[in-house]
Design a protein around this motif. Structure first.
Motif, PDB file in Angstrom:
ATOM      1  N   SER A 182      37.731  57.373-114.904  1.00  8.14           N
ATOM      2  CA  SER A 182      36.581  56.935-115.398  1.00  8.14           C
ATOM      3  C   SER A 182      36.323  55.707-115.375  1.00  8.14           C
ATOM      4  O   SER A 182      37.101  54.799-115.374  1.00  8.14           O
ATOM      5  N   ALA A 183      35.085  55.393-115.441  1.00  9.18           N
ATOM      6  CA  ALA A 183      34.801  54.013-115.700  1.00  9.18           C
ATOM      7  C   ALA A 183      35.204  53.322-116.863  1.00  9.18           C
ATOM      8  O   ALA A 183      35.547  52.067-117.063  1.00  9.18           O
ATOM      9  N   GLY A 184      35.100  54.150-118.073  1.00 10.00           N
ATOM     10  CA  GLY A 184      35.599  53.544-119.257  1.00 10.00           C
ATOM     11  C   GLY A 184      37.134  53.353-119.270  1.00 10.00           C
ATOM     12  O   GLY A 184      37.357  52.143-120.019  1.00 10.00           O
ATOM     13  N   ALA A 185      37.942  54.145-118.668  1.00  9.56           N
ATOM     14  CA  ALA A 185      39.400  53.493-118.573  1.00  9.56           C
ATOM     15  C   ALA A 185      39.478  52.509-117.687  1.00  9.56           C
ATOM     16  O   ALA A 185      40.131  51.599-118.354  1.00  9.56           O
ATOM     17  N   ARG A 186      38.624  52.182-116.769  1.00  6.52           N
ATOM     18  CA  ARG A 186      38.715  50.750-115.903  1.00  6.52           C
ATOM     19  C   ARG A 186      38.273  49.838-116.673  1.00  6.52           C
ATOM     20  O   ARG A 186      38.944  48.603-116.519  1.00  6.52           O
ATOM     21  N   ASP A 187      37.154  49.936-117.436  1.00  8.14           N
ATOM     22  CA  ASP A 187      36.820  48.666-118.330  1.00  8.14           C
ATOM     23  C   ASP A 187      37.817  48.491-119.406  1.00  8.14           C
ATOM     24  O   ASP A 187      37.920  47.115-119.577  1.00  8.14           O
ATOM     25  N   SER A 188      38.493  49.459-120.143  1.00  9.83           N
ATOM     26  CA  SER A 188      39.575  49.110-120.943  1.00  9.83           C
ATOM     27  C   SER A 188      40.660  48.264-120.239  1.00  9.83           C
ATOM     28  O   SER A 188      41.270  47.668-120.764  1.00  9.83           O
ATOM     29  N   LEU A 189      41.115  48.676-118.925  1.00  6.86           N
ATOM     30  CA  LEU A 189      41.985  47.944-118.494  1.00  6.86           C
ATOM     31  C   LEU A 189      41.802  46.646-118.347  1.00  6.86           C
ATOM     32  O   LEU A 189      42.621  45.750-118.528  1.00  6.86           O
ATOM     33  N   ALA A 190      40.500  46.368-117.750  1.00  8.21           N
ATOM     34  CA  ALA A 190      40.199  45.014-117.543  1.00  8.21           C
ATOM     35  C   ALA A 190      40.146  44.176-118.669  1.00  8.21           C
ATOM     36  O   ALA A 190      40.553  43.036-118.874  1.00  8.21           O
ATOM     37  N   LEU A 191      39.830  44.920-119.914  1.00  6.03           N
ATOM     38  CA  LEU A 191      39.694  43.981-121.208  1.00  6.03           C
ATOM     39  C   LEU A 191      41.023  43.584-121.515  1.00  6.03           C
ATOM     40  O   LEU A 191      41.494  42.734-121.785  1.00  6.03           O
ATOM     41  N   LEU A 192      42.055  44.721-121.562  1.00  9.24           N
ATOM     42  CA  LEU A 192      43.487  44.279-121.719  1.00  9.24           C
ATOM     43  C   LEU A 192      44.040  43.257-120.982  1.00  9.24           C
ATOM     44  O   LEU A 192      44.732  42.372-121.384  1.00  9.24           O
TER      45      LEU A 192
ATOM     46  N   VAL B 161      46.432  54.018-115.541  1.00 16.63           N
ATOM     47  CA  VAL B 161      45.447  53.863-115.043  1.00 16.63           C
ATOM     48  C   VAL B 161      45.574  52.065-114.395  1.00 16.63           C
ATOM     49  O   VAL B 161      45.037  52.206-113.194  1.00 16.63           O
ATOM     50  N   ALA B 162      46.371  51.558-114.762  1.00 14.25           N
ATOM     51  CA  ALA B 162      46.787  50.445-114.142  1.00 14.25           C
ATOM     52  C   ALA B 162      47.578  50.647-112.756  1.00 14.25           C
ATOM     53  O   ALA B 162      47.375  49.962-111.815  1.00 14.25           O
ATOM     54  N   GLN B 163      48.338  51.451-112.739  1.00 10.12           N
ATOM     55  CA  GLN B 163      48.907  51.894-111.551  1.00 10.12           C
ATOM     56  C   GLN B 163      48.111  52.310-110.430  1.00 10.12           C
ATOM     57  O   GLN B 163      48.098  51.878-109.299  1.00 10.12           O
ATOM     58  N   GLY B 164      47.065  53.066-110.775  1.00 18.93           N
ATOM     59  CA  GLY B 164      46.078  53.789-110.048  1.00 18.93           C
ATOM     60  C   GLY B 164      45.011  52.522-109.355  1.00 18.93           C
ATOM     61  O   GLY B 164      44.971  52.216-108.137  1.00 18.93           O
TER      62      GLY B 164
ATOM     63  N   ASP C  29      46.177  49.439-109.295  1.00 21.21           N
ATOM     64  CA  ASP C  29      46.863  48.375-108.467  1.00 21.21           C
ATOM     65  C   ASP C  29      46.957  48.886-107.157  1.00 21.21           C
ATOM     66  O   ASP C  29      47.171  48.326-106.276  1.00 21.21           O
ATOM     67  N   PHE C  30      47.361  50.146-107.139  1.00 18.97           N
ATOM     68  CA  PHE C  30      47.641  50.696-105.784  1.00 18.97           C
ATOM     69  C   PHE C  30      46.450  50.867-104.906  1.00 18.97           C
ATOM     70  O   PHE C  30      46.450  50.364-103.600  1.00 18.97           O
ATOM     71  N   THR C  31      45.162  50.817-105.316  1.00 15.65           N
ATOM     72  CA  THR C  31      44.012  50.776-104.856  1.00 15.65           C
ATOM     73  C   THR C  31      43.597  49.514-104.331  1.00 15.65           C
ATOM     74  O   THR C  31      43.238  49.280-103.205  1.00 15.65           O
ATOM     75  N   ALA C  32      43.913  48.610-105.286  1.00 14.55           N
ATOM     76  CA  ALA C  32      43.732  46.909-104.903  1.00 14.55           C
ATOM     77  C   ALA C  32      44.673  46.926-103.659  1.00 14.55           C
ATOM     78  O   ALA C  32      44.418  45.847-102.607  1.00 14.55           O
ATOM     79  N   HIS C  33      45.971  47.122-103.776  1.00 14.06           N
ATOM     80  CA  HIS C  33      46.760  46.950-102.674  1.00 14.06           C
ATOM     81  C   HIS C  33      46.491  47.609-101.444  1.00 14.06           C
ATOM     82  O   HIS C  33      46.778  46.917-100.211  1.00 14.06           O
ATOM     83  N   LEU C  34      45.854  48.777-101.418  1.00 12.31           N
ATOM     84  CA  LEU C  34      45.502  49.274-100.206  1.00 12.31           C
ATOM     85  C   LEU C  34      44.199  48.500 -99.497  1.00 12.31           C
ATOM     86  O   LEU C  34      44.231  48.232 -98.336  1.00 12.31           O
TER      87      LEU C  34
ATOM     88  N   ARG D  74      37.031  70.933-109.483  1.00 14.78           N
ATOM     89  CA  ARG D  74      36.084  70.304-110.354  1.00 14.78           C
ATOM     90  C   ARG D  74      36.005  68.830-109.994  1.00 14.78           C
ATOM     91  O   ARG D  74      37.212  68.119-109.786  1.00 14.78           O
ATOM     92  N   SER D  75      35.091  68.169-109.535  1.00 14.21           N
ATOM     93  CA  SER D  75      34.875  67.015-109.099  1.00 14.21           C
ATOM     94  C   SER D  75      34.836  65.901-109.955  1.00 14.21           C
ATOM     95  O   SER D  75      34.623  65.804-111.263  1.00 14.21           O
ATOM     96  N   SER D  76      35.942  64.916-109.604  1.00 17.77           N
ATOM     97  CA  SER D  76      36.167  63.753-110.595  1.00 17.77           C
ATOM     98  C   SER D  76      35.258  62.601-110.086  1.00 17.77           C
ATOM     99  O   SER D  76      35.442  61.341-110.655  1.00 17.77           O
ATOM    100  N   GLY D  77      34.241  62.849-109.159  1.00 16.60           N
ATOM    101  CA  GLY D  77      33.438  61.879-108.719  1.00 16.60           C
ATOM    102  C   GLY D  77      33.995  60.741-107.994  1.00 16.60           C
ATOM    103  O   GLY D  77      33.474  59.796-107.723  1.00 16.60           O
ATOM    104  N   ALA D  78      35.277  60.986-107.381  1.00 22.14           N
ATOM    105  CA  ALA D  78      36.082  60.060-106.587  1.00 22.14           C
ATOM    106  C   ALA D  78      36.637  60.578-105.608  1.00 22.14           C
ATOM    107  O   ALA D  78      37.014  61.929-105.600  1.00 22.14           O
ATOM    108  N   VAL D  79      37.009  59.739-104.423  1.00 21.04           N
ATOM    109  CA  VAL D  79      37.968  60.191-103.289  1.00 21.04           C
ATOM    110  C   VAL D  79      39.359  59.553-103.725  1.00 21.04           C
ATOM    111  O   VAL D  79      39.464  58.557-104.072  1.00 21.04           O
ATOM    112  N   VAL D  80      40.488  60.263-103.366  1.00 18.96           N
ATOM    113  CA  VAL D  80      41.557  59.846-103.749  1.00 18.96           C
ATOM    114  C   VAL D  80      41.804  58.580-102.908  1.00 18.96           C
ATOM    115  O   VAL D  80      41.537  58.376-101.913  1.00 18.96           O
ATOM    116  N   SER D  81      42.570  57.480-103.684  1.00 17.63           N
ATOM    117  CA  SER D  81      42.514  56.146-103.113  1.00 17.63           C
ATOM    118  C   SER D  81      43.382  56.227-101.664  1.00 17.63           C
ATOM    119  O   SER D  81      42.824  55.320-100.621  1.00 17.63           O
ATOM    120  N   TRP D  82      44.270  56.869-101.633  1.00 17.37           N
ATOM    121  CA  TRP D  82      45.036  56.661-100.259  1.00 17.37           C
ATOM    122  C   TRP D  82      44.552  57.501 -99.123  1.00 17.37           C
ATOM    123  O   TRP D  82      44.847  57.239 -97.825  1.00 17.37           O
TER     124      TRP D  82
END
Length: 342
Positions: free
Chosen positions: A76-86, A108-111, A113-118, A181-189
């Protein structure tokens, strides 16, 4: 000694570990830095407050751990926002610790970072595939136009399959149809994986179809006739191969894991669009419009942009007459040889 830290973001029920490694002499400074970090998360809505985080220390006083959670789902966007704050707060919290190193880990961080690396490596992969495709097509057909058109058409197929993935899996209208059940996203890889696979499959179709068209053009036929006969000759094989692949890839869409569903739907949509739309409609139309430029710069002697109408009839009659004369000569030579043997 350097300080290694691992900070993970989880939810209130699936907690993640904050780990800090430092020399034993700096244990007090590390604990103070972690407490200041926890104070900033205590009243923030992006972090979980169902339990009180407890800083733990190893027997040698070199490793400290603490759990920090978030009430939001991992994607979710909230999890990504919390990661950015930390990731913004942690370096400031340990700034006064000598030789400190900070890092944020966890699911969350692994996901992220993996997306950023891709995203960082994707241009290199795409560039390599396009360059290899261009070089291969030029080598096979001696034509820059054929190579460029192959790249454009394959990119259209890949883009269309990505559009289908977004429409199906980033919205909820297909949940009942595909039982997910839709997660609202496509798998990053998945996008990069699909791009490479689809480009390879599309090239099979393209080389086969264009080869049949070129064979007809070499006989002296016009581009329009070469395209029509080439498509007709290859239609059965292309359609049969597409049916087999659609049946195989469609099975993945029935599996329970969303990743496999996305893989199956993406491949199935791409094969259908490529075999039905691209190879039957777009490719013939493009080659017909290009005409003689299809074979630029090498060209095709007497073909591809040759005569039309009556001229084609004369060329065809001349070719048939030459072939008949050649065969008659072979029969006469064989008969003379047979009489000498007798």
């Amino acid at each position: 000694m350097n300080i290694a830290r691992r900070l993970a973001v989880g939810n209130g029920h699936d907690r993640r570990l904050v780990a800090v490694r430092a020399p034993a002499a700096q244990a007090g400074e590390v604990r103070s830095a972690l407490r200041s970090l926890l104070e900033r998360t205590a009243d923030h809505e992006l972090f979980a407050h169902d339990t009180t985080p407890e800083i733990k220390e190893s027997a040698d006083h070199r490793v400290h751990t603490v759990d920090v959670g978030t009430p939001h789902q991992p994607k979710s966007a909230g999890a990504r926002d919390s990661l950015a704050l930390l990731r913004g707060w942690l370096p400031r919290a340990v700034a006064d610790v000598p030789d400190a190193e900070s890092a944020v880990g966890g699911k969350v961080a692994q996901g992220a970072d993996f997306t950023a690396h891709l995203e960082e490596r994707m241009p290199y992969v795409v560039g390599f595939v396009l360059l290899l495709t261009f070089a291969t097509m030029v080598l096979i057909f001696r034509s820059v136009a054929v190579a460029l058109s192959a790249i454009v058409l394959n990119l259209l197929s890949a883009a269309a399959s990505f559009g289908v993935l977004v429409a199906v899996f980033q919205h909820t209208w297909a949940e009942g149809l595909l039982d997910f059940r839709s997660s609202g996203a496509v798998v990053s890889w998945l996008p990069l994986f699909l791009f490479v696979v689809l480009f390879g499959l599309s090239m099979d179709y393209h080389v086969f179809v264009v080869s049949r068209i070129r064979e007809v053009a070499l006989t002296g036929a016009s581009t329009r006739d070469a395209v029509r006969q080439g498509i007709t000759r290859s239609a059965g094989v292309v359609t049969s191969a597409a049916v087999v692949m659609v049946g195989v890839f469609g099975i993945f869409g029935t599996l329970s894991m969303v990743e496999f569903k996305q893989l199956g739907v993406g491949l199935t949509a791409a094969i259908l669009l490529d075999a039905v739309v691209i190879r039957i409609y777009v490719l013939p139309a493009l080659m017909t419009v290009l005409g003689k430029w299809n074979w630029w710069p090498a060209g095709i002697p007497g073909g591809g942009h040759g005569p039309s109408g009556r001229g084609r009839d004369r060329t065809g009659r001349a070719g048939r007459a030459a072939t008949a004369a050649h065969r008659a000569g072979e029969r006469s030579e064989y008969a003379s040889s047979h009489r000498r043997q007798r």
